[in-house]
Design an enzyme around this catalytic site. Structure first.
Site, PDB file in Angstrom:
ATOM      1  N   ASP A  65       0.871  -1.174   0.000  1.00 37.97           N
ATOM      2  CA  ASP A  65       0.000   0.000   0.000  1.00 37.97           C
ATOM      3  C   ASP A  65       0.910   1.228   0.000  1.00 37.97           C
ATOM      4  O   ASP A  65       2.126   1.103   0.154  1.00 37.97           O
ATOM      5  CB  ASP A  65      -0.921  -0.007   1.234  1.00 37.97           C
ATOM      6  CG  ASP A  65      -2.217   0.758   0.992  1.00 37.97           C
ATOM      7  OD1 ASP A  65      -3.283   0.118   0.873  1.00 37.97           O
ATOM      8  OD2 ASP A  65      -2.150   2.011   0.910  1.00 37.97           O
ATOM      9  N   GLU A 101     -14.577 -12.998 -11.799  1.00 40.58           N
ATOM     10  CA  GLU A 101     -14.626 -12.797 -13.257  1.00 40.58           C
ATOM     11  C   GLU A 101     -13.192 -12.612 -13.737  1.00 40.58           C
ATOM     12  O   GLU A 101     -12.477 -11.745 -13.215  1.00 40.58           O
ATOM     13  CB  GLU A 101     -15.413 -11.529 -13.598  1.00 40.58           C
ATOM     14  CG  GLU A 101     -16.910 -11.655 -13.461  1.00 40.58           C
ATOM     15  CD  GLU A 101     -17.613 -10.348 -13.832  1.00 40.58           C
ATOM     16  OE1 GLU A 101     -18.308 -10.312 -14.837  1.00 40.58           O
ATOM     17  OE2 GLU A 101     -17.466  -9.356 -13.095  1.00 40.58           O
ATOM     18  N   VAL A 113      -6.143  -0.942  -6.164  1.00 43.17           N
ATOM     19  CA  VAL A 113      -6.124   0.423  -5.619  1.00 43.17           C
ATOM     20  C   VAL A 113      -7.449   1.088  -6.000  1.00 43.17           C
ATOM     21  O   VAL A 113      -8.323   0.461  -6.584  1.00 43.17           O
ATOM     22  CB  VAL A 113      -4.901   1.238  -6.139  1.00 43.17           C
ATOM     23  CG1 VAL A 113      -3.604   0.525  -5.793  1.00 43.17           C
ATOM     24  CG2 VAL A 113      -4.979   1.508  -7.631  1.00 43.17           C
ATOM     25  N   VAL A 114      -7.564   2.385  -5.668  1.00 41.27           N
ATOM     26  CA  VAL A 114      -8.850   3.073  -5.865  1.00 41.27           C
ATOM     27  C   VAL A 114      -9.332   2.994  -7.318  1.00 41.27           C
ATOM     28  O   VAL A 114      -8.522   2.913  -8.244  1.00 41.27           O
ATOM     29  CB  VAL A 114      -8.736   4.556  -5.431  1.00 41.27           C
ATOM     30  CG1 VAL A 114      -8.734   4.656  -3.925  1.00 41.27           C
ATOM     31  CG2 VAL A 114      -7.483   5.197  -6.014  1.00 41.27           C
ATOM     32  N   GLU A 115     -10.660   3.062  -7.480  1.00 46.01           N
ATOM     33  CA  GLU A 115     -11.280   2.904  -8.816  1.00 46.01           C
ATOM     34  C   GLU A 115     -11.148   4.210  -9.607  1.00 46.01           C
ATOM     35  O   GLU A 115     -12.111   4.954  -9.790  1.00 46.01           O
ATOM     36  CB  GLU A 115     -12.748   2.497  -8.638  1.00 46.01           C
ATOM     37  CG  GLU A 115     -13.490   2.169  -9.915  1.00 46.01           C
ATOM     38  CD  GLU A 115     -13.191   0.780 -10.480  1.00 46.01           C
ATOM     39  OE1 GLU A 115     -12.250   0.130  -9.988  1.00 46.01           O
ATOM     40  OE2 GLU A 115     -13.893   0.366 -11.413  1.00 46.01           O
ATOM     41  N   LYS A 136      -4.870   3.916 -11.544  1.00 45.69           N
ATOM     42  CA  LYS A 136      -4.625   2.505 -11.871  1.00 45.69           C
ATOM     43  C   LYS A 136      -3.549   2.394 -12.949  1.00 45.69           C
ATOM     44  O   LYS A 136      -2.636   1.566 -12.850  1.00 45.69           O
ATOM     45  CB  LYS A 136      -5.918   1.832 -12.334  1.00 45.69           C
ATOM     46  CG  LYS A 136      -6.860   1.496 -11.180  1.00 45.69           C
ATOM     47  CD  LYS A 136      -7.938   0.528 -11.605  1.00 45.69           C
ATOM     48  CE  LYS A 136      -8.988   0.289 -10.526  1.00 45.69           C
ATOM     49  NZ  LYS A 136      -8.547  -0.464  -9.367  1.00 45.69           N
ATOM     50  N   SER A 142     -13.774  -2.810 -10.984  1.00 42.22           N
ATOM     51  CA  SER A 142     -15.160  -3.279 -11.095  1.00 42.22           C
ATOM     52  C   SER A 142     -15.753  -2.897 -12.440  1.00 42.22           C
ATOM     53  O   SER A 142     -16.720  -3.518 -12.880  1.00 42.22           O
ATOM     54  CB  SER A 142     -16.050  -2.638 -10.035  1.00 42.22           C
ATOM     55  OG  SER A 142     -15.402  -2.538  -8.822  1.00 42.22           O
ATOM     56  N   ASN A 150     -17.238  -8.673  -3.198  1.00 43.66           N
ATOM     57  CA  ASN A 150     -17.104  -8.299  -1.795  1.00 43.66           C
ATOM     58  C   ASN A 150     -18.212  -8.952  -0.960  1.00 43.66           C
ATOM     59  O   ASN A 150     -19.369  -8.859  -1.351  1.00 43.66           O
ATOM     60  CB  ASN A 150     -17.219  -6.764  -1.734  1.00 43.66           C
ATOM     61  CG  ASN A 150     -16.953  -6.216  -0.357  1.00 43.66           C
ATOM     62  OD1 ASN A 150     -16.417  -6.902   0.519  1.00 43.66           O
ATOM     63  ND2 ASN A 150     -17.350  -4.975  -0.144  1.00 43.66           N
ATOM     64  N   ASN A 170     -21.569  -6.715 -13.385  1.00 41.71           N
ATOM     65  CA  ASN A 170     -21.984  -5.330 -13.154  1.00 41.71           C
ATOM     66  C   ASN A 170     -22.724  -4.745 -14.348  1.00 41.71           C
ATOM     67  O   ASN A 170     -23.583  -3.878 -14.195  1.00 41.71           O
ATOM     68  CB  ASN A 170     -20.782  -4.457 -12.779  1.00 41.71           C
ATOM     69  CG  ASN A 170     -20.405  -4.654 -11.312  1.00 41.71           C
ATOM     70  OD1 ASN A 170     -21.240  -5.068 -10.514  1.00 41.71           O
ATOM     71  ND2 ASN A 170     -19.168  -4.389 -10.964  1.00 41.71           N
ATOM     72  N   HIS A 216     -11.614  -9.973 -11.298  1.00 42.87           N
ATOM     73  CA  HIS A 216     -12.609  -9.222 -10.525  1.00 42.87           C
ATOM     74  C   HIS A 216     -13.238 -10.087  -9.434  1.00 42.87           C
ATOM     75  O   HIS A 216     -14.032 -10.975  -9.714  1.00 42.87           O
ATOM     76  CB  HIS A 216     -13.680  -8.686 -11.494  1.00 42.87           C
ATOM     77  CG  HIS A 216     -14.727  -7.866 -10.827  1.00 42.87           C
ATOM     78  ND1 HIS A 216     -16.041  -7.856 -11.224  1.00 42.87           N
ATOM     79  CD2 HIS A 216     -14.657  -7.031  -9.765  1.00 42.87           C
ATOM     80  CE1 HIS A 216     -16.729  -7.051 -10.437  1.00 42.87           C
ATOM     81  NE2 HIS A 216     -15.911  -6.541  -9.545  1.00 42.87           N
TER      82      HIS A 216
END
Ligand SMILES: NC(=O)c1ccc[n+]([C@@H]2O[C@H](COP(=O)([O-])OP(=O)(O)OC[C@H]3O[C@@H](n4cnc5c(N)ncnc54)[C@H](O)[C@@H]3O)[C@@H](O)[C@H]2O)c1
Length: 716
Positions: free
Chosen positions: A341, A460, A398-400, A405, A427, A451, A498, A448
């Protein structure tokens, strides 16, 4: 003495008969029509012989895994009377085995489930090795045991425990089976034959013992009072779980009650009735289809992993909810994992989460303290890239945000070896577009997870435009190593699950806009079978996450998913209500001393959400549960059809299993495409036309309209 394609009968040196199950061209023994026919023939040979006893065993690792669900599903479409007759015929074979004049014994050195366990119960005695596994999985498939299990189990084993075994559908170890009398002896694998021969000698010499055993199996259940009490308790327990579309557990308890004071053959007749009734229901057909789909997926992944390089060292980037969960799962499954991280705080949180999960396993007695310590030590928290050249596969979590990314992926690519597989847990963001940041895009694909990672079975695996077959193979193999079910999907915004979920949320937003009450929507969808309604689900997912993902979906599919009105999610987001994690969303959440926060209806939140309604909206009570379900399911099912037509996956099975495993689509309904089949494409399209004013989300595809005209189905 008898040589079939699924079993053989020989006379051993000792003179005793040996019936050995060994189904040709199959890795396991199962009861299909062939095996049943050959069992009937072999039992007739034994009956006409002078054998002093019979031992039943298996030549495979397992004993008999149960009935051949694939073959029997077709059978279940027969009219009830024929089904009943079929059950009667099968049972006549088991009863003929039970009624042989000589002692009989089963030796079990692996799985003996359903029909396999029922065969053991038809013999006089059961000897197992520690590898034995027993149980009645039938109720989970919407049926009841049909080869005499409901009659023999309560008369052979502890009758009160038989209630739990039959109505619960769980599996039990050999030790547990011994403790409740489901097996009679536990011996080493290599001592099974010897122990069986010893029993036959003993029973042959002491015929009174054998007669007593058999009498107990023909008589009513005893002691009857305790048994009836156990049935009442089990019924109460079921009622606590609420209404369930799968009526098999309840119907089976009713059957056990009715048959309790009957002798064997009368009890068997009752079992035939209940079996025919349950097996002919759509719920059983759908659950059987899901079972078949699972097997199909297993076969498909076996083909896919052919060229896989095993993952011995994994890594995750980002120690948040997902990264922490993935690291924990990897460590639990013996694959050491580096967890990186940018903040020590993130690492601490990731490790704390892993420790919490491990503690739960220790408390449940499923892991020792030592093993928990060793597992945790397999997670290597770090803020640096030291030692990353040994990583076989990494997951970016990491964050979307596409920019973040892409920069993280480009950076890590410099730190790993030339053949390290890079994956992203995004996602929604296109895998092909993320690959643009890489020098070796062939080594990159999506992975993927859902949660919470330890609980959700689906992964996926997303094939980008440049992803190589070997990158896909290794990622699929790693998902399997983590105990997950991978489904390979092609790239598009939202991938498979999704992409289908967001039109469902779109339908929800439109319902709220048009005046429906979120409580009515949730109640209707829960009654349909979903584990939670859409408003509650959005609160659990996180309103912020949903709003961001919705924007990606709208950009990807503007025609269908850019709704052109302010959604209730947007209103909540702008007011700073992010759902369960912030304490309020569609509902309010009250922290509890233990467990999850409690969901409560809150007038203020409702008023906020209802700002999505224009003045001319309909009255909330004008929406029937039927209309709500139709509008929600039409949007979801139609997007499922489009995913299949666009080649996001290659089969209806993958679409439906993606939804069952990734979203909790009610498995007794089989999935979205199965749902269309159940309704019939014609009726489904007519229904869609009724709602066409709601926009392109409700527009059937040309192919579906063709199916409607020709009467075609997604499943045979
Ligand atoms: N939360 C979910 O339900 C869910 C489900 C499936 C997929 N995802 C996806 O998984 C990813 C992570 O989501 P999350 O919910 O775990 O987020 P999160 O906010 O809980 O965690 C993200 C972590 O990444 C760390 N981070 C940020 N930049 C970094 C960098 N350059 N290097 C290393 N670490 C960095 C942050 O410090 C944080 O600890 C997202 O792409 C999300 O869309 C989330």
């Amino acid at each position: 003495m008898y040589e079939g394609k699924s079993l053989s009968l020989v006379r051993l040196k000792s003179g005793i008969g040996h019936l050995r199950f060994d189904l040709q061209k199959s890795s396991v023994n199962k009861f299909n029509r062939l095996t049943l026919q050959e069992l009937e023939d072999a039992v007739a040979v034994v009956a006409a012989s002078d054998l002093p006893g019979l031992i039943c065993s298996s030549a495979k690792d397992s004993f008999i895994v149960g009935a051949d669900i694939g073959e029997f599903t077709a059978l279940f479409r027969m009219p009830a009377v024929e089904l009943q007759r079929w059950a009667w015929r099968c049972n006549a074979i088991f009863s003929a085995l039970e009624d042989l004049s000589i002692p009989t014994v089963s030796i079990i050195d692996g799985v003996a489930l359903g029909g396999g366990f029922e065969l053991c119960l038809a013999t006089d005695y059961r000897i197992s090795s520690a590898a034995g596994r027993f149980g009645f999985p039938e109720v989970g498939l919407g049926i009841c045991p049909g080869f005499g299990g409901t009659v023999r189990a309560p008369r052979v084993m502890d009758s009160t425990r038989a209630v739990e075994w039959i109505s619960g559908g769980r599996q039990y170890s050999a030790e547990q089976a011994l403790s409740v009398g489901a097996v009679d002896e536990l011996v080493d694998s290599n001592g099974l034959m010897e122990a069986a021969e010893a029993f036959i000698h003993f029973a042959g010499a002491d015929t009174n013992h054998l007669l007593a055993l058999r009498e107990a199996k023909r008589d009513p259940v005893s002691p009857l009072g305790e048994y009836r009490q156990a049935l009442d308790n089990a019924r109460e327990l079921l009622a606590k779980g609420g209404a369930n579309a799968n009526t098999a557990p309840l119907r089976t308890l009713q059957l056990l009650g009715e048959a309790a004071d009957k002798t064997r053959d009368d009890a068997l007749a009752l079992e035939h009735n209940a079996f025919a009734e349950l097996a002919g229901s759509p719920v059983a057909a759908n659950l059987a289809q899901v079972f078949i789909n699972e097997q199909w997926l297993r076969g498909r992944t076996r083909e896919l992993v052919a060229g896989a390089r095993p993952v011995q060292h994994a890594a995750v980037l980002g120690a948040g909810i997902m990264g922490g969960g993935i690291a924990y799962q990897s460590a639990l499954r013996n694959v050491p994992v580096i967890m990186k991280d940018i903040a020590q705080q993130g690492l601490d949180a990731g490790l704390a989460e892993a420790s919490r999960q491990l503690r739960k396993l220790v408390e449940k007695g499923r892991l020792s303290e030592d093993a928990a310590g060793t597992t945790l030590a397999r997670i290597h928290p770090t803020l640096s890239y030291e030692g990353w050249e040994a990583v076989d596969l990494l997951i970016e979590a990491v964050v979307e945000n596409p920019k973040v990314k892409m920069s993280v992926l480009a950076e890590v690519e410099q730190q790993v070896s030339l053949d390290t597989i890079l994956t992203s847990n995004t996602s929604t963001i296109s895998i092909t577009s993320l690959a643009g940041a890489l020098q070796r895009p062939q080594n990159f694909c999506g992975m993927h997870f859902f949660n919470p990672v330890p609980v959700m079975p689906l992964v996926e695996v997303i094939r980008g435009a440049s992803s190589s077959d070997s990158a896909i193979a290794s990622t699929v193999a790693y998902a399997l190593a983590l105990g997950k079910t991978p489904i390979v999907v092609n790239d598009c915004p939202g991938f498979l699950v999704n992409r289908i979920l967001f039109p469902y949320f779109g339908a929800f937003s439109m319902l709220v806009r048009d005046g429906a009450d979120i409580r009515d929507i949730d109640a209707a969808m829960e009654a349909f079978g979903w584990p939670m309604g859409p408003a509650f689900l959005l609160d659990v997912v996180g309103i912020d996450t949903a709003v961001h993902a919705q924007a990606v979906m709208a950009a990807g599919f503007p025609l269908r998913m850019d709704y052109g009105f302010t959604s209730p999610m947007q209103i909540l987001f702008e007011a700073g209500h992010f759902g369960q994690k912030s304490g309020a969303g569609f509902y309010r959440y009250q922290q509890q001393a233990a467990g999850r926060p409690a969901k409560v209806v809150d007038e203020e939140q409702l008023a906020l959400v209802n700002q999505a309604r224009p003045a001319e909206a309909r009255a909330a009570d004008s929406f029937s549960a039927e209309e709500i379900v139709e509008r929600m399911m039409l949007a979801m099912c139609l997007e499922s059809v489009r995913c299949l037509e666009d080649g996001i996956v290659s089969s209806p099975v993958e679409v439906d299993m993606g939804l069952v495993l990734g979203l909790g689509f009610p498995s007794f309904r089989g999935g979205a495409l199965r749902h269309i089949d159940a309704m019939g494409a014609k009726r489904f399209c007519e229904l869609a036309t009724r709602y066409e004013a709601l926009g392109p989300l409700y527009q059937p595809t040309a192919k579906l309209l063709e199916m409607a005209a020709s009467g075609d189905r997604f499943y045979e």
